[in-house]
Write a protein that holds these residues in place. Structure first.
Motif: not given
Length: 91
Positions: A4-5, A63-71
């Protein structure tokens, strides 16, 4: 986790939506701030998909939908998370 990205991600549609255009730093001083209705921005070399304009505004187009985050991690199953943990511990 996936890279990512993503490699070869096309930022052009998002740039058009934001009303910005990419200008190489070697041309930064000679390019007008706005051309054809698009503000000039330069790429941040250490953060692919992030750009700054002449006023210092940051545009993060990754891209926000695949970022390495809590969500994103919250959407993964327990077995998948355990597999990721085992892989990380093995190095």
């Amino acid at each position: 986790m996936e890279e990512w990205p993503p490699k070869n991600y096309d930022y052009k549609p998002q740039m058009e939506k934001e009303g910005i255009r990419l200008v190489e730093t070697k041309y930064w001083k000679i390019e007008p701030d706005v051309k054809d209705g698009l503000k000039k921005v330069f790429a941040l070399p250490s953060f692919e998909g992030c750009y700054k304009d002449s006023e210092g505004h940051l545009y993060d187009l990754r891209p926000r939908d695949s970022c390495p985050c809590y969500e994103t991690l919250k959407k993964k199953s327990i077995p998948e998370l355990l597999g990721m943990l085992a892989k990380a511990l093995k190095g």
